[in-house]
Design an enzyme around this catalytic site. Structure first.
Site, PDB file in Angstrom:
ATOM      1  N   ASP A 257      59.094  55.960  60.163  1.00  0.00           N
ATOM      2  CA  ASP A 257      58.840  55.384  61.477  1.00  0.00           C
ATOM      3  C   ASP A 257      59.903  54.310  61.724  1.00  0.00           C
ATOM      4  O   ASP A 257      60.494  53.779  60.783  1.00  0.00           O
ATOM      5  CB  ASP A 257      57.435  54.775  61.511  1.00  0.00           C
ATOM      6  CG  ASP A 257      57.110  54.148  62.855  1.00  0.00           C
ATOM      7  OD1 ASP A 257      57.383  54.799  63.879  1.00  0.00           O
ATOM      8  OD2 ASP A 257      56.593  53.029  62.868  1.00  0.00           O
TER       9      ASP A 257
ATOM     10  N   CYS B  77      36.008  63.507  23.047  1.00  0.00           N
ATOM     11  CA  CYS B  77      34.895  62.721  23.583  1.00  0.00           C
ATOM     12  C   CYS B  77      34.930  62.727  25.108  1.00  0.00           C
ATOM     13  O   CYS B  77      33.895  62.887  25.769  1.00  0.00           O
ATOM     14  CB  CYS B  77      34.986  61.278  23.089  1.00  0.00           C
ATOM     15  SG  CYS B  77      34.936  61.086  21.296  1.00  0.00           S
TER      16      CYS B  77
ATOM     17  N   CYS C 118      38.421  59.823  21.266  1.00  0.00           N
ATOM     18  CA  CYS C 118      39.489  60.822  21.388  1.00  0.00           C
ATOM     19  C   CYS C 118      39.281  61.641  22.650  1.00  0.00           C
ATOM     20  O   CYS C 118      38.281  61.485  23.363  1.00  0.00           O
ATOM     21  CB  CYS C 118      39.530  61.731  20.161  1.00  0.00           C
ATOM     22  SG  CYS C 118      38.047  62.751  19.972  1.00  0.00           S
TER      23      CYS C 118
END
Length: 782
Positions: free
Chosen positions: A466, A25, A22
């Protein structure tokens, strides 16, 4: 994949962390690693990996020890295979999965357990389901409850509570040793509490009477003479959680499908040709400079240049471009492409980690290791969420008991809170969406470096384009030829001009020579003698006994050539004059043509609310001509690399969110200066390295697709997080007031994680806007 690599701040190390379930953790591992001086860490729940930035003097053993002190198993991500060494596995990401038991284990798996772990998980789930089914049926259907049915349920439930839920108990105990609480703590306590209450009811509360009947209701009930048993809740919690994790693992494997697809493109063997003989080699033994054979239907083993043969290559799985690409001698080919036609002999130019396919795989892997801003917030919340839930459960239990409520109702409410409040969905909300989106982008030829790039792309409102190599092809070509009336004729003038330009290295000269060779119906161009190049003027030489000059036009041209010269200059083309034996014979106009799709790309960006700005080092007239054709109003010509970077800073200073698209070394500074840098995949390594997004197939239209994909991804992440937070905001209060039983809570908790992952999986089928029939396809710069 690289386990360690140099960075500006020191070293980057990737770790595999096992046992995380989870967001809590994740938070704990990150905090434990960050306690080491100079260390920052980003942990991904979906991939089970930690990317750690640390000083050189911090060893990997210290990092491994820190993760283990947090209560998790860990190991280094395997290092890359050295150049020329045989691989032990078939690719960078070819993991086993819960639904493919025959696949070999792969420690580089980005999504899911190894084959052995998957097999054990399936066996545990199957046995749990067989034990749980009679308990659930007897508990939920009073008509089927026979004498001593509750004791049979106890016998069946005991193995589930002990063996099936053992992984939860083990991880909860490990967390307790490290003074930490996670989702496993909640599940373990919920199962133990339900089973302990049932033991009390059976042995001390009167529920063990042989003739006891227990009604079933989805909502908790209390106040009866006989205490209820909650064996169905004790078995349902492990069953639903294990089922949810099994479905979760399958779905999460789907989000990592792009990496496995890329890995599948890597060839295992290659047929090399040496001294006229062929032999089969493992791909790891191929070295640059060796020649190898690609037969029809085979994949190109690695990047190289065609030595002989011609064919069409399918690059769709690499660049996202569906049209086959024709190749012949001298043309570069990409490893992983499929040969659709003739026999090719290719000379290897890059192998292993240096190939384009390997670089694409690495970019996708790195993108999936990051975190979005919203996920970092969710992880911080998860860090205090589980302790808060434990405190709430104890508080609710004390409140109901203190208020004189039945102990059964108080315990039920507390257990339901423990079970329902799972932060799994919080931890999966972003990484699963990010994995699916970056994988989908890779299939479409759009490589995103990480979630920060996606977030920046979502908010871009100005894009600096560009010209050369981005909006245009970057290659000079002949646009038109005008001959003098009564002269040697167009074809003869072009043939002679091409012949004399064969000795030129100038882009204009190469373009003329190439055009003449293609237009010639008399075989190869004739040889040139006495070749002379005059810088800034042109070239001259003797061809077939005639003096040929190709130079900048001057005064005194014939009327037809004078008109052609004026038209070429107005269209921002470059004119060159062809003189034969002192007579003006033809005027050749050359230009850099627009890429197919440039017009559509600019139009789509404008419709998305992104303003296009043209910045180029080319002449004012050329820049204005291109901008006029594309409908771009803001133009900056004669831009140096420093000037482009200054333009970006000026736009950002005005509060704009700026993206820059470029493909050359001169664009690198502006790409790095912008909020977001986008490089054309056909550009230089410097430009690609400085960019946040790379368009692999070199299609400018992919920019608009990238913006739309970013917006859809972040919308998916927001929806996931709204669901994850909203789910807990609704279910926890319901459990606290006794309106949500433990069994229903377990089902809701498992469903929340599965729904979050399923929502993310929708990104795998996202489609770019189809091209409208009859829309402009880009016009030549003339």
């Amino acid at each position: 994949m690289t386990a360690e690599g140099s960075t500006v701040a020191g070293v980057t190390t990737d770790l595999v962390v096992r046992g995380m379930t989870c967001a809590a953790c994740v938070n704990r591992v990150e905090k434990r690693l960050s306690r080491i001086d100079g260390v920052t860490a980003s942990v991904n729940l979906a991939t089970g990996r930690a990317r750690v930035h640390h000083p050189v003097d911090v060893t990997t053993q210290e990092l491994l020890a820190a993760v283990e002190r947090a209560g998790y198993e860990t190991e280094l991500v395997p290092p890359p295979v050295p150049r020329g060494a045989p691989r032990a596995t078939t690719g960078p990401a070819g993991p086993a999965s819960p639904d493919d038991p025959d696949e070999p284990d792969d420690p580089d798996d980005p999504a899911g357990p190894t084959r052995e772990e998957a097999r054990k998980d399936r066996e545990r789930l199957l046995i749990t389901a067989l034990l749980c089914l009679p308990v659930l049926v007897l508990s939920m259907v009073p008509a089927l409850q026979f004498r001593n049915w509750q004791w049979l349920c106890l016998v069946l439930a005991a193995p589930v509570v002990v063996w099936s839920a053992w992984p939860f108990h083990l991880r909860a105990a490990r967390g307790l040793r490290h003074s930490a609480a996670t989702m496993d703590t909640l599940v373990s306590l919920g199962v133990i509490a339900s089973f302990a209450w049932s033991l009390y009811a059976l042995f001390l509360g009167g529920a063990g009477d042989p003739g006891m009947r227990m009604p079933f209701s989805l909502l908790p009930s209390a106040g009866t003479e006989v205490a209820h048993v909650y064996l169905e809740a004790a078995v349902a919690v492990p069953l639903f959680v294990l089922t949810g994790r099994h479905l979760e693992a399958r779905a999460r494997r789907g989000t990592g499908a792009a990496l496995r697809s890329l890995a599948g493109l890597a060839a295992k063997d290659v047929t090399v040709r040496e001294d006229g003989r062929e032999r089969l080699l493992p791909i790891g033994e191929l070295v640059p400079g060796q020649g190898f054979v690609v037969r029809p239907g085979e994949r190109v083993a690695t990047d190289g240049v065609v030595v002989s043969g011609s064919s069409a290559l399918d690059l769709s799985l690499i660049t996202g471009e569906s049209d086959p690409v024709e190749v012949g001698p001298g043309r570069a080919v990409v490893g992983g492409a499929v040969n659709m036609g003739g026999l090719l002999l290719v000379q290897a130019t890059a192998v292993g980690a240096d190939t384009r396919l390997a670089r694409i795989t690495q970019l996708v892997t790195e993108a999936q290791a990051g975190k979005a801003r919203a996920q970092r917030l969710a992880d911080r919340v998860a860090g205090v969420f589980v302790p808060a839930v434990l405190s709430l459960a104890v508080t609710v239990l004390g409140f109901w008991l203190g208020a004189g409520a039945d102990p059964q109702a108080a315990v039920t409410a507390a257990v339901a809170i423990l079970v329902v409040a799972c932060p799994c969905a919080l931890g999966l909300a972003t990484p699963t969406a990010l994995m699916a989106a970056t994988g989908r982008g890779a299939r479409l030829g759009i490589l995103v470096k990480g979630p920060q790039s996606l977030e920046a792309l979502r908010h871009v409102d100005v894009i600096v384009l560009d010209k050369t190599g981005t909006l245009t092809t970057g290659h000079m070509s002949v646009v038109r030829v005008t001959e003098t009336a009564g002269g040697i004729g167009r074809d003869a003038a072009v043939r002679l001009a091409g012949a004399v330009e064969q000795g030129s290295e100038h882009p204009l000269g190469r373009a003329v020579a190439s055009y003449a060779q293609r237009a010639s119906d008399r075989g190869p161009l004739p040889e040139v003698a006495g070749f002379l190049a005059v810088p800034g003027s042109g070239v001259t030489g003797i061809v077939e006994g005639r003096r040929v000059e190709v130079r900048t036009p001057g005064e005194g041209l014939p009327a037809s050539l004078a008109r052609a010269l004026a038209e070429a200059e107005a269209a921002a083309l470059t004119p060159v004059l062809v003189r034969v034996d002192g007579f003006d014979e033809a005027l050749i106009a050359l230009g850099d043509v627009l890429r197919p799709g440039s017009y559509r790309a600019v139009d789509r960006l404008r419709r998305l609310g992104v303003e296009p700005v043209l910045a180029t080092g080319d002449r004012e007239a050329t820049a204005r001509a291109v901008a006029r054709q594309l409908g771009i109003t803001e133009v900056h010509a004669h831009c140096t690399p420093e000037g482009k970077a200054a333009l970006v800073r000026r736009l950002r200073g005005g509060g704009r969110r700026v993206a820059v698209i470029g493909d050359g070394v001169n664009d690198a500074a502006a790409l790095a200066e912008a909020d977001l840098g986008i490089a054309m995949g056909s550009g230089t390594d410097v430009a690609i390295g400085a960019a946040d997004v790379t368009l692999v197939r070199g299609d400018i239209e992919a920019v608009a697709d990238a913006v739309r994909l970013a917006r859809r991804t972040l919308a998916t992440i927001r929806l996931n997080l709204v669901w994850a937070f909203g789910y807990n905001a609704v279910t926890v209060p319901l459990a606290a007031v006794g309106l949500l039983g433990p069994m229903l809570a377990a089902a809701a908790m498992s469903a929340s994680s599965v729904l979050v992952v399923a929502n993310s999986l929708r990104l795998r089928t996202w489609q770019p806007t189809p091209r409208r029939p009859g829309s402009p396809v880009g016009r030549a710069s003339r």
